[in-house]
Design a protein around this motif. Structure first.
Motif, mmCIF file in Angstrom:
data_model
loop_
_atom_site.group_PDB
_atom_site.id
_atom_site.type_symbol
_atom_site.label_atom_id
_atom_site.label_comp_id
_atom_site.label_asym_id
_atom_site.label_seq_id
_atom_site.Cartn_x
_atom_site.Cartn_y
_atom_site.Cartn_z
ATOM 1 N N ASN A 138 0.820 -1.210 0.000
ATOM 2 C CA ASN A 138 0.000 0.000 0.000
ATOM 3 C C ASN A 138 0.859 1.268 0.000
ATOM 4 O O ASN A 138 2.081 1.212 -0.048
ATOM 5 C CB ASN A 138 -0.967 0.004 1.198
ATOM 6 C CG ASN A 138 -2.273 0.716 0.882
ATOM 7 O OD1 ASN A 138 -2.304 1.931 0.788
ATOM 8 N ND2 ASN A 138 -3.332 -0.054 0.698
ATOM 9 N N SER A 139 0.199 2.420 0.090
ATOM 10 C CA SER A 139 0.870 3.716 -0.059
ATOM 11 C C SER A 139 1.720 4.059 1.152
ATOM 12 O O SER A 139 1.335 3.823 2.295
ATOM 13 C CB SER A 139 -0.173 4.824 -0.276
ATOM 14 O OG SER A 139 -0.972 4.544 -1.409
ATOM 15 N N LEU A 141 3.301 6.873 3.557
ATOM 16 C CA LEU A 141 2.993 8.233 3.992
ATOM 17 C C LEU A 141 4.167 8.906 4.699
ATOM 18 O O LEU A 141 4.198 10.133 4.799
ATOM 19 C CB LEU A 141 1.771 8.229 4.923
ATOM 20 C CG LEU A 141 0.458 7.691 4.348
ATOM 21 C CD1 LEU A 141 -0.653 7.832 5.374
ATOM 22 C CD2 LEU A 141 0.086 8.423 3.070
ATOM 23 N N ASN A 158 3.210 3.046 6.224
ATOM 24 C CA ASN A 158 2.177 3.074 5.188
ATOM 25 C C ASN A 158 0.790 3.376 5.751
ATOM 26 O O ASN A 158 0.624 3.649 6.942
ATOM 27 C CB ASN A 158 2.165 1.753 4.409
ATOM 28 C CG ASN A 158 1.699 0.580 5.266
ATOM 29 O OD1 ASN A 158 1.383 0.720 6.451
ATOM 30 N ND2 ASN A 158 1.656 -0.601 4.675
ATOM 31 N N LYS A 159 -0.217 3.299 4.884
ATOM 32 C CA LYS A 159 -1.591 3.618 5.268
ATOM 33 C C LYS A 159 -2.233 2.537 6.121
ATOM 34 O O LYS A 159 -3.268 2.772 6.743
ATOM 35 C CB LYS A 159 -2.437 3.834 4.001
ATOM 36 C CG LYS A 159 -2.045 5.055 3.195
ATOM 37 C CD LYS A 159 -2.882 5.180 1.938
ATOM 38 C CE LYS A 159 -4.334 5.414 2.262
ATOM 39 N NZ LYS A 159 -5.155 5.635 1.033
ATOM 40 N N ALA A 186 -3.953 2.446 12.150
ATOM 41 C CA ALA A 186 -4.259 3.596 11.319
ATOM 42 C C ALA A 186 -2.991 3.991 10.566
ATOM 43 O O ALA A 186 -1.895 3.524 10.884
ATOM 44 C CB ALA A 186 -4.773 4.758 12.179
ATOM 45 N N PRO A 187 -3.094 4.861 9.552
ATOM 46 C CA PRO A 187 -1.914 5.278 8.790
ATOM 47 C C PRO A 187 -0.816 5.855 9.676
ATOM 48 O O PRO A 187 -1.088 6.578 10.638
ATOM 49 C CB PRO A 187 -2.473 6.340 7.837
ATOM 50 C CG PRO A 187 -3.908 5.964 7.663
ATOM 51 C CD PRO A 187 -4.349 5.415 8.979
ATOM 52 N N SER A 189 1.808 8.404 10.554
ATOM 53 C CA SER A 189 1.926 9.817 10.196
ATOM 54 C C SER A 189 3.343 10.359 10.311
ATOM 55 O O SER A 189 3.700 11.315 9.627
ATOM 56 C CB SER A 189 0.989 10.662 11.070
ATOM 57 O OG SER A 189 1.235 10.418 12.451
ATOM 58 N N CYS A 205 0.635 7.628 14.644
ATOM 59 C CA CYS A 205 -0.378 7.264 13.654
ATOM 60 C C CYS A 205 -1.606 8.155 13.820
ATOM 61 O O CYS A 205 -1.768 8.870 14.805
ATOM 62 C CB CYS A 205 -0.751 5.794 13.775
ATOM 63 S SG CYS A 205 -1.637 5.383 15.278
ATOM 64 N N TYR A 206 -2.490 8.063 12.840
ATOM 65 C CA TYR A 206 -3.653 8.938 12.792
ATOM 66 C C TYR A 206 -4.686 8.634 13.877
ATOM 67 O O TYR A 206 -5.551 9.469 14.136
ATOM 68 C CB TYR A 206 -4.319 8.850 11.413
ATOM 69 C CG TYR A 206 -3.665 9.731 10.373
ATOM 70 C CD1 TYR A 206 -4.230 10.944 10.009
ATOM 71 C CD2 TYR A 206 -2.479 9.358 9.769
ATOM 72 C CE1 TYR A 206 -3.635 11.757 9.065
ATOM 73 C CE2 TYR A 206 -1.871 10.159 8.825
ATOM 74 C CZ TYR A 206 -2.454 11.358 8.476
ATOM 75 O OH TYR A 206 -1.842 12.159 7.536
#
Length: 322
Positions: A138-139, A141, A158-159, A186-187, A189, A205-206
């Motif tokens: 996945n992406s 961040l 990652n996310k 969570a993603p 950060s 993280c978020y």
């Protein structure tokens, strides 16, 4: 209580009956068939204690419901338990600890290391296929290089809440130098790697949690958990390793003391969430923040009181500043 109405299947016309009489009889059957409806326990005369166990299907659905904050999120766990693969991470741990022990940095060396990196001519650098790898799914961040010229290791988040380490110069026969761990729900950060203590890696993280990895103990510990606010940014002064500066909620920067486990200061610096917090490596009292409110501000920590502070410099942009 769940009631399921039975399906009604049509039957063929009996011998000796006409088409019209068959239609009327079918209509009569349909009209007289009871329709399943939801009835409360009170109207059925059943006490709550008399209710039988729900169907297995409903039990399975209930078991897959994940609470907002699981008790597992609030405890420490080992690198082995968080690992996303079955291979050993002994090579990664040994590499980081050996570099930390042999080339431990002092406070005064931090600026020197950064100045050496700043003097590199990046225009002469080229990208080769051997230097490309998929570290996490996945992406990505957040990205952080280990601040040491003695090893080429990068950490990414990652996310999905995964944190991956890639030892670019790995000579492992059993792998590619990539190690992935699932730390957050969570993603990711932000990632912090202390130049003078390479065995400590901090991630946020978020969902409002901050975790710290101690390479020597091979444990991920919970450092901070916010009260329902997301954490979008995080940073640390080079001269004080026990204090974290956390961008929390709508425009707040919180100074968290790890030793006392308490908030030292909390300032409302922006009107929207703070996307970046950073410090001047030459003067650690100078802090810069960027925000979704389209501003970039420079602050002097020595002049930040309990009341709403004033920035030394503010730049307004046309769009949100990452």
């Amino acid at each position: 209580m769940c009631i399921i109405a039975p399906k009604i299947w049509g039957h063929g016309r009996p011998r000796g009956t006409t088409k019209s009489s068959n239609v009327s009889s079918e209509k009569k059957v349909i009209s007289e068939t009871p329709i399943g409806s939801r009835r409360s326990l009170r109207t059925q005369g059943i006490a709550p204690d008399d209710v039988t166990d729900p169907p297995k299907k409903l039990q399975n659905l209930k078991s897959h419901v994940i609470p907002k904050e699981s008790p597992q999120d609030l405890i420490a766990f080992s690198m082995r338990d968080a690992s996303c693969s079955s291979k050993s991470d002994e090579a990664l741990v040994s590499k980081i600890l050996s570099v930390r022990k042999e080339f431990g940095l002092k406070y005064g060396d931090c600026g020197k290391k950064f100045r050496v990196m700043a003097s590199i001519d990046f225009n002469t650098m080229v990208l080769v296929p051997e230097n490309v790898a998929r570290v996490v799914p996945n992406s990505i961040l957040s990205v952080k290089f280990f601040p040491s010229a003695d090893m080429s290791i990068v950490a990414v988040g990652n996310k999905l809440g995964d944190v991956g380490f890639w030892n670019v110069d790995s000579e492992d026969k059993d792998g590619d130098g990539i190690y992935t761990y699932h730390l957050h729900r969570a993603p990711v950060s932000a990632i912090i790697i202390q130049p003078f203590s390479l065995n400590k890696i901090i991630t946020s993280c978020y969902n409002g949690q901050v975790r710290s990895l101690d390479i020597e103990k091979e444990m991920f510990d919970l450092v901070y958990s916010s009260d329902g606010h997301e954490i979008v940014s995080m940073s640390q002064r080079l001269d004080y390793v026990n204090s974290l500066y956390i961008g929390e909620g709508p425009g707040v920067v919180r100074s968290w003391d790890e030793r006392s486990g308490k908030t030292s200061f909390s300032w409302e610096l922006h009107e929207a969430r703070i996307n970046t917090i950073d410090f001047n490596s030459e003067n650690v009292n100078m802090m810069v923040t960027s925000s979704t409110d389209r501003t970039v501000c420079i602050w002097d920590l020595r002049k930040l009181g309990k009341s709403k502070p004033n920035s030394l410099k503010m730049i307004t942009c046309e769009r949100a500043v990452p």
